[in-house]
Design a protein around this motif. Structure first.
Motif, short mmCIF file in Angstrom:
data_model
loop_
_atom_site.label_atom_id
_atom_site.label_comp_id
_atom_site.label_asym_id
_atom_site.label_seq_id
_atom_site.Cartn_x
_atom_site.Cartn_y
_atom_site.Cartn_z
N ILE A 23 0.86 -1.19 0.00
CA ILE A 23 0.00 0.00 0.00
C ILE A 23 0.90 1.24 0.00
N PRO A 24 0.64 2.23 -0.88
CA PRO A 24 1.48 3.43 -0.86
C PRO A 24 1.34 4.17 0.48
N GLU A 25 2.45 4.75 0.92
CA GLU A 25 2.47 5.41 2.24
C GLU A 25 1.45 6.54 2.35
N TYR A 26 1.14 7.19 1.22
CA TYR A 26 0.24 8.35 1.31
C TYR A 26 -1.22 7.95 1.60
N ILE A 27 -1.51 6.66 1.55
CA ILE A 27 -2.87 6.24 1.93
C ILE A 27 -2.81 5.74 3.37
N GLU A 28 -3.63 6.35 4.23
CA GLU A 28 -3.58 6.03 5.67
C GLU A 28 -4.34 4.74 5.96
N LYS A 86 -2.05 -2.96 8.05
CA LYS A 86 -0.77 -2.37 8.51
C LYS A 86 0.42 -3.16 7.98
N LYS A 87 0.28 -4.49 7.94
CA LYS A 87 1.39 -5.32 7.44
C LYS A 87 1.61 -5.13 5.94
#
Ligand SMILES: NC(=O)c1ccc[n+]([C@@H]2O[C@H](COP(=O)([O-])OP(=O)(O)OC[C@H]3O[C@@H](n4cnc5c(N)ncnc54)[C@H](O)[C@@H]3O)[C@@H](O)[C@H]2O)c1
Length: 613
Positions: free
Chosen positions: A552-557, A608-609
């Motif tokens: 998942i790209p970091e910019y998506i929370e 999260k993983k």
């Protein structure tokens, strides 16, 4: 009292449809209409709306709403980049004795205006910072002490409240505010001006009662507000009430089923030989046919396909849509429906959909609805369309609130697939993501084949094999369960989190890329639930081989994904249902069910993983 709504400015790109913020819909109405209704509810019937370059659309949305008992004036702010203080300045001219000034992008659980105490010339409505509005999206933080303002701004470290987007001013208050603003840079934030003003006189705070509220500044807040409103509404009327209602007794009833065959032709080079094969029966040959394509595909293959059909002697017209997801819109559907009817079609006419999934979907809906159903022939030019879209009954376009919300099930007559068609590798990889889905859930040998042949994406023989095997696996599921309630649910593998990620990336990730990441999330869930085999590495390995993303790209929370997952087209659940891998080649089935209920805390851990490579 006048209510002033700030609805100018260019606005941010919140969803894929490029709608300005005041016109984003939340729970059945545009935000701007929601604001005006809140003012009416608080008995503020005199309203002025500050509008910018999208003013005409905003006026028209307000005109469409039932607001006849309101006095609505418009204040033009011609420069979209002027900054919010200019909107305050223009609004000030309309204030006679007192006003409330509100942003256009707020959604409240209950009316916020009763909370204003109006005991000072300038008052700011704030909300105590509680857990429930932690994700409200509010960008301005407030520090208070004994109910009084201490500090306010976007970058405070210490704060205990959030600015709820509403100001109250007396005439004197707004004049003081503007005088202060003029002594500063007019590009400053209103909160900076308020703090300066507070140094000289008193700015009072009023406090919003405990409630959920949202400041729509990003895609995830938009989704969260929509979910919240739906959830509140869903619980408003208990279903038990229906039990007491009288059952309708039909005098007669009927059912309808129709069996039709879709022929799927897979042959390299066939798109160049359309004039040599029979594409339709004699009953259709004399009708007027339509080719729908997009502007990119038109340059590549449009003329060739058009002239081949003309050379056979068919009457045919080619219509071109703009490339991209925006074309799956009501506006384009409307326009094309009228244009195609005006060309003089009949029920034997055929729409030839030449292009990717976008062309296929809009053509499919037009074919399904014009004359209550005309012929549909797919000429797919992307792998995604070849192995998935054109083998589907699902035809649809996007609504304001999301993808594929308007559509129908409609069967094509024919799909003519040319695996040797030229296309960039990225389009091949994207489509192969769907092939990987079938391999993981249905066919371990196919998984192995895909893994070993990842270097052959440009090879027509490889593409042909992948397309054939994927289509057969898909058809096997469709035969068993056309409407995807049981084993057909496998078609949704990776789409649960994938759709959320696609939306939250603001469609910067393609469909294929998003579902690749979605499959990784599902594999992580399966691992946490101790399914038959740990398949996470097998997922990573194959996505890496095809240069598909699997993190998942970091910019998506993470919390945005969880919220989006709780929301689906049918229900708002505490527990999400996922298709999960048991082994490579087999989806997990519990008591005959492929939709495995997964507790949200576990899904949260899996999400999260899924950030790591
Ligand atoms: N109905 C279904 O069952 C189903 C299933 C999966 C996806 N979809 C839908 O399909 C759409 C995505 O389809 P897509 O991935 O084909 O995207 P697309 O149709 O947007 O095509 C992607 C881009 O590639 C260009 N293009 C197409 N063929 C080309 C070629 N041969 N060479 C060079 N460029 C080419 C197009 O002009 C476009 O710019 C989405 O709207 C999605 O919702 C529907």
């Amino acid at each position: 009292m006048i209510g002033i709504i700030l609805a100018a400015g260019r606005g941010q790109k919140i969803n894929a449809l490029h709608t300005p913020k005041p016109l984003l819909w939340v729970y059945g109405k545009p935000l701007i209409v929601r604001q005006i209704e809140l003012l009416r509810e608080a008995d503020i019937r005199n309203v002025a709306v500050v509008v910018g370059s999208r003013g005409a659309e905003i006026r028209s949305a307000i005109a469409d709403a039932n607001l006849k008992d309101m006095r609505i004036q418009y204040i033009e702010e011609p420069n979209d980049d002027a900054g919010i203080l200019h909107s305050f300045e223009r609004a000030a001219g309309f204030v006679e004795s007192e006003c409330v000034i509100t942003s256009c992008d707020l959604v409240f659980e209950r009316n916020p205006y009763q909370a204003l105490t109006k005991r000072s010339d300038v008052e700011v409505l704030v909300s105590k910072h509680k857990k429930e509005n932690e994700f409200s999206g509010a960008p301005v933080f407030v520090e208070t002490r004994f109910g009084k303002l201490v500090a306010m701004g976007r970058t405070l470290d210490e704060y205990d409240a959030l600015h709820a987007g509403i100001h109250y001013f007396t005439k004197k208050g707004i004049n003081n505010f503007l005088a202060e603003a003029k002594s500063m840079d007019f590009q400053e934030e209103p909160s900076e001006v308020i703090m300066r003003l507070h140094g000289n006189s008193t700015v009072a705070l009023s406090f919003l009662p405990e409630m959920e509220w949202f400041d729509i500044n990003a895609a995830d807040t938009l989704l969260r507000a929509e979910m919240f409103m739906r959830r509140t509404h869903a619980h408003a009327k208990p279903a038990q009430e229906l039990v007491s209602l009288k059952e309708l007794v039909p005098a007669a009833s009927f059912t309808y089923t129709k069996t039709q065959e879709t022929r799927v032709i897979i042959e390299s080079g066939i798109l160049k030989q359309l004039s040599t094969v029979r594409l339709m029966g004699p009953e259709r040959a004399g009708s007027h046919h339509i080719i729908i394509t997009d502007e990119n595909v038109d340059t590549l293959f449009g003329d060739s396909v058009f002239s081949q059909l003309r050379n056979v002697g068919y009457r045919v017209t080619k219509l071109v849509i703009p490339a991209g997801e925006q074309s799956k819109s009501m506006a384009l559907y409307n326009d094309f429906a009228e244009r195609i009817i005006a060309l003089g079609i009949d029920e034997h006419s055929i729409i030839f959909a030449l292009g990717g999934g976008v062309v296929a979907n809009i053509s499919g809906l037009l074919a399904a609805t014009l004359y209550r159903g005309i012929g549909l022939v797919h000429l797919p030019t992307t792998i995604m369309n070849m192995l998935d879209v054109s083998i589907s009954l699902k035809q649809g376009i996007n609504g304001q609130k999301g993808k594929n919300l308007v559509g129908s099930y409609y069967q094509p007559l024919l799909a003519v697939i040319d695996p040797a068609l030229s296309m960039p590798d990225s389009l091949v990889r994207d489509g192969i993501s769907e092939a990987i889905k079938h391999a993981i859930c249905q066919d371990a040998d196919f998984y192995q084949y895909l893994l070993e042949n990842a270097h052959r994406v440009a090879d027509p023989l490889f593409r042909e094999e992948v397309i054939k095997r994927t289509i057969n696996l898909k058809i096997e599921l469709m035969h068993e369960d056309m409407f995807e309630n049981h084993r057909g649910m496998i078609l949704q593998y990776g789409h649960e989190a994938g759709h959320a990620i696609e939306f939250l990336s603001r469609f910067e990730l393609s469909h294929g890329q998003s579902i690749a990441i979605g499959m990784r999330v599902s594999a992580e869930i399966a691992k946490l639930m101790e399914a038959g085999e740990n398949t996470v590495d097998a997922h990573k390995k194959i996505f890496r081989a095809y240069k598909l993303p699997c993190a998942i790209p970091e910019y998506i929370e993470p919390h945005a994904i969880i919220d989006a997952l709780k929301y689906n087209k049918k229900t708002l659940a505490r527990e999400a249902r996922f298709v999960l891998p048991d082994f490579i080649g087999k989806a997990w089935k519990i008591k005959g069910d492929y939709g495995i209920p997964c507790p949200m805390d576990l899904v949260q851990k899996a999400v999260k993983k899924s950030y790591g490579k």
